[in-house]
Scaffold this motif. Sequence first.
Motif, PDB file in Angstrom:
ATOM      1  N   SER A 124       0.824  -1.206   0.000  1.00 21.50           N
ATOM      2  CA  SER A 124       0.000   0.000   0.000  1.00 21.50           C
ATOM      3  C   SER A 124       0.859   1.257   0.000  1.00 21.50           C
ATOM      4  N   CYS A 125       0.351   2.314  -0.646  1.00 28.32           N
ATOM      5  CA  CYS A 125       1.046   3.605  -0.625  1.00 28.32           C
ATOM      6  C   CYS A 125       0.569   4.460   0.552  1.00 28.32           C
ATOM      7  N   VAL A 126      -0.322   3.904   1.367  1.00 25.54           N
ATOM      8  CA  VAL A 126      -0.828   4.592   2.557  1.00 25.54           C
ATOM      9  C   VAL A 126      -0.297   3.865   3.794  1.00 25.54           C
ATOM     10  N   SER A 127       0.408   4.560   4.655  1.00 28.63           N
ATOM     11  CA  SER A 127       0.958   3.937   5.856  1.00 28.63           C
ATOM     12  C   SER A 127      -0.099   3.851   6.944  1.00 28.63           C
ATOM     13  N   LEU A 128       0.118   2.933   7.886  1.00 28.52           N
ATOM     14  CA  LEU A 128      -0.804   2.815   9.013  1.00 28.52           C
ATOM     15  C   LEU A 128      -0.812   4.089   9.861  1.00 28.52           C
ATOM     16  N   ASP A 129       0.355   4.720  10.017  1.00 28.72           N
ATOM     17  CA  ASP A 129       0.407   5.974  10.781  1.00 28.72           C
ATOM     18  C   ASP A 129      -0.463   7.045  10.119  1.00 28.72           C
ATOM     19  N   GLU A 130      -0.373   7.125   8.791  1.00 31.11           N
ATOM     20  CA  GLU A 130      -1.184   8.092   8.048  1.00 31.11           C
ATOM     21  C   GLU A 130      -2.667   7.762   8.179  1.00 31.11           C
ATOM     22  N   PHE A 131      -2.981   6.472   8.127  1.00 34.02           N
ATOM     23  CA  PHE A 131      -4.362   6.008   8.252  1.00 34.02           C
ATOM     24  C   PHE A 131      -4.946   6.374   9.619  1.00 34.02           C
ATOM     25  N   TRP A 132      -4.188   6.080  10.681  1.00 34.50           N
ATOM     26  CA  TRP A 132      -4.674   6.383  12.030  1.00 34.50           C
ATOM     27  C   TRP A 132      -4.834   7.886  12.243  1.00 34.50           C
ATOM     28  N   ALA A 133      -3.936   8.687  11.663  1.00 31.35           N
ATOM     29  CA  ALA A 133      -4.038  10.139  11.788  1.00 31.35           C
ATOM     30  C   ALA A 133      -5.330  10.653  11.146  1.00 31.35           C
ATOM     31  N   LEU A 134      -5.705  10.066  10.011  1.00 31.09           N
ATOM     32  CA  LEU A 134      -6.947  10.443   9.345  1.00 31.09           C
ATOM     33  C   LEU A 134      -8.154  10.111  10.214  1.00 31.09           C
ATOM     34  N   LEU A 135      -8.121   8.918  10.844  1.00 31.34           N
ATOM     35  CA  LEU A 135      -9.232   8.518  11.705  1.00 31.34           C
ATOM     36  C   LEU A 135      -9.339   9.419  12.932  1.00 31.34           C
ATOM     37  N   LEU A 136      -8.209   9.717  13.544  1.00 34.21           N
ATOM     38  CA  LEU A 136      -8.223  10.555  14.747  1.00 34.21           C
ATOM     39  C   LEU A 136      -8.723  11.967  14.446  1.00 34.21           C
ATOM     40  N   ASP A 137      -8.459  12.447  13.237  1.00 39.17           N
ATOM     41  CA  ASP A 137      -8.981  13.764  12.842  1.00 39.17           C
ATOM     42  C   ASP A 137     -10.504  13.787  12.831  1.00 39.17           C
ATOM     43  N   GLN A 138     -11.116  12.596  12.682  1.00 37.47           N
ATOM     44  CA  GLN A 138     -12.578  12.470  12.686  1.00 37.47           C
ATOM     45  C   GLN A 138     -13.100  11.976  14.041  1.00 37.47           C
ATOM     46  N   SER A 139     -12.224  11.997  15.049  1.00 38.67           N
ATOM     47  CA  SER A 139     -12.564  11.512  16.405  1.00 38.67           C
ATOM     48  C   SER A 139     -12.951  10.038  16.398  1.00 38.67           C
ATOM     49  N   ILE A 140     -12.327   9.280  15.521  1.00 37.39           N
ATOM     50  CA  ILE A 140     -12.534   7.832  15.470  1.00 37.39           C
ATOM     51  C   ILE A 140     -11.361   7.193  16.195  1.00 37.39           C
ATOM     52  N   HIS A 141     -11.602   6.765  17.431  1.00 38.77           N
ATOM     53  CA  HIS A 141     -10.535   6.264  18.288  1.00 38.77           C
ATOM     54  C   HIS A 141     -10.501   4.734  18.305  1.00 38.77           C
ATOM     55  N   PRO A 142      -9.326   4.145  18.532  1.00 34.95           N
ATOM     56  CA  PRO A 142      -9.167   2.694  18.452  1.00 34.95           C
ATOM     57  C   PRO A 142     -10.091   1.898  19.369  1.00 34.95           C
ATOM     58  N   ASN A 143     -10.436   2.458  20.539  1.00 37.11           N
ATOM     59  CA  ASN A 143     -11.220   1.693  21.511  1.00 37.11           C
ATOM     60  C   ASN A 143     -12.731   1.766  21.267  1.00 37.11           C
ATOM     61  N   LEU A 144     -13.160   2.596  20.341  1.00 33.72           N
ATOM     62  CA  LEU A 144     -14.589   2.669  20.025  1.00 33.72           C
ATOM     63  C   LEU A 144     -15.033   1.440  19.238  1.00 33.72           C
ATOM     64  N   THR A 145     -16.287   1.062  19.392  1.00 37.50           N
ATOM     65  CA  THR A 145     -16.849   0.018  18.529  1.00 37.50           C
ATOM     66  C   THR A 145     -17.451   0.689  17.292  1.00 37.50           C
ATOM     67  N   ILE A 146     -17.591  -0.076  16.234  1.00 36.08           N
ATOM     68  CA  ILE A 146     -18.126   0.493  14.997  1.00 36.08           C
ATOM     69  C   ILE A 146     -19.537   1.040  15.211  1.00 36.08           C
ATOM     70  N   LYS A 147     -20.336   0.338  15.994  1.00 41.85           N
ATOM     71  CA  LYS A 147     -21.722   0.765  16.189  1.00 41.85           C
ATOM     72  C   LYS A 147     -21.827   2.062  16.995  1.00 41.85           C
ATOM     73  N   GLU A 148     -20.753   2.453  17.679  1.00 37.47           N
ATOM     74  CA  GLU A 148     -20.754   3.717  18.429  1.00 37.47           C
ATOM     75  C   GLU A 148     -20.483   4.925  17.535  1.00 37.47           C
ATOM     76  N   LEU A 149     -20.038   4.696  16.311  1.00 35.78           N
ATOM     77  CA  LEU A 149     -19.729   5.798  15.411  1.00 35.78           C
ATOM     78  C   LEU A 149     -20.999   6.435  14.878  1.00 35.78           C
ATOM     79  N   SER A 150     -20.926   7.731  14.591  1.00 40.41           N
ATOM     80  CA  SER A 150     -22.044   8.405  13.939  1.00 40.41           C
ATOM     81  C   SER A 150     -22.108   7.949  12.478  1.00 40.41           C
ATOM     82  N   LYS A 151     -23.177   8.301  11.794  1.00 41.62           N
ATOM     83  CA  LYS A 151     -23.327   7.917  10.384  1.00 41.62           C
ATOM     84  C   LYS A 151     -22.163   8.441   9.548  1.00 41.62           C
ATOM     85  N   ASP A 152     -21.810   9.703   9.739  1.00 39.41           N
ATOM     86  CA  ASP A 152     -20.710  10.291   8.980  1.00 39.41           C
ATOM     87  C   ASP A 152     -19.377   9.622   9.319  1.00 39.41           C
ATOM     88  N   GLN A 153     -19.186   9.302  10.599  1.00 38.03           N
ATOM     89  CA  GLN A 153     -17.940   8.633  10.996  1.00 38.03           C
ATOM     90  C   GLN A 153     -17.858   7.224  10.390  1.00 38.03           C
TER      91      GLN A 153
END
Length: 273
Positions: A124-153
């Motif tokens: 992949s041309c996308v690193s895991l660090d870059e991927f996690w940074a994108l998620l954190l910018d959307q307040s998507i944290h590792p300990n959350l479950t998928i069902k806890e995310l909002s529709k947009d998240q």
Amino acid sequence: MVGGLGPSTSGVVVSATASARPVLTFRNFSLRCDKSDPRISFKVPWNWEIPHGKKIAIITNSSFLRYQLIAGIAGLVPPVSGDLIAGGVVGWPVGGSGGLDSKLRISHSINFLKIVYGDCLERSCVSLDEFWALLLDQSIHPNLTIKELSKDQKEFFYLALSVLFSFDCYLFPQSKFLMSKAARQLRKLLLKQVEGKTIIATSSNGRFRSDFCSEGLVLNPYGGILYSGGLSESIEWAKSNLKLSDDLEKEDEQLQMGLDLQNASDDLSSEVM
């Protein structure tokens, strides 16, 4: 006809570009074509190949066929007849759940997909660090479950997962969120990720087609190939010869909500997203 697909003397569309290992090979392949009658399938089964690197927009006025094509190529709906042979890794539909259970934590979901698609992550041309940074910018944290995310998240998370892995073939059933302002950074990364890869898209979004596709394949409601060529030529041909809805993606979204996709040859049903 241009773009690597052309009619053979037998009337069957075949690859016009030599390839030692096509990314997709259809052999007597047929799918269900009518949501109200599982006995109706392709009138002429497919016997042709798609070489690596083709970026094809499927154009048809049948929303059910668009759905079935993506589901069939992804392996979520079995064909009525024949086989589909993959000469590489075909990703799950872009923006889809990737088979993840909504009760999984974000971190566990990613670890699971890393195990299944490890090779695709390595190239992949996308690193895991870059991927996690994108998620954190959307307040998507590792300990959350998928069902806890909002529709947009959830939409952001599922699209980010599709961007993270480098597949040989990408499937795009729709592109509404992908082409939105919220997905701008993901879209830029995905354009890099799909360089040299194969794309099969049923999305009717004009900007998406322009950015991601270079060829068109026009189908009738029974899987018959009416025209294949450059993207703009294919779109113009379809506009002149088919009755196309003004809001195909809205139709596709409605079709994807709980439709039973049982084929005549089996007792299974599946959903694309």
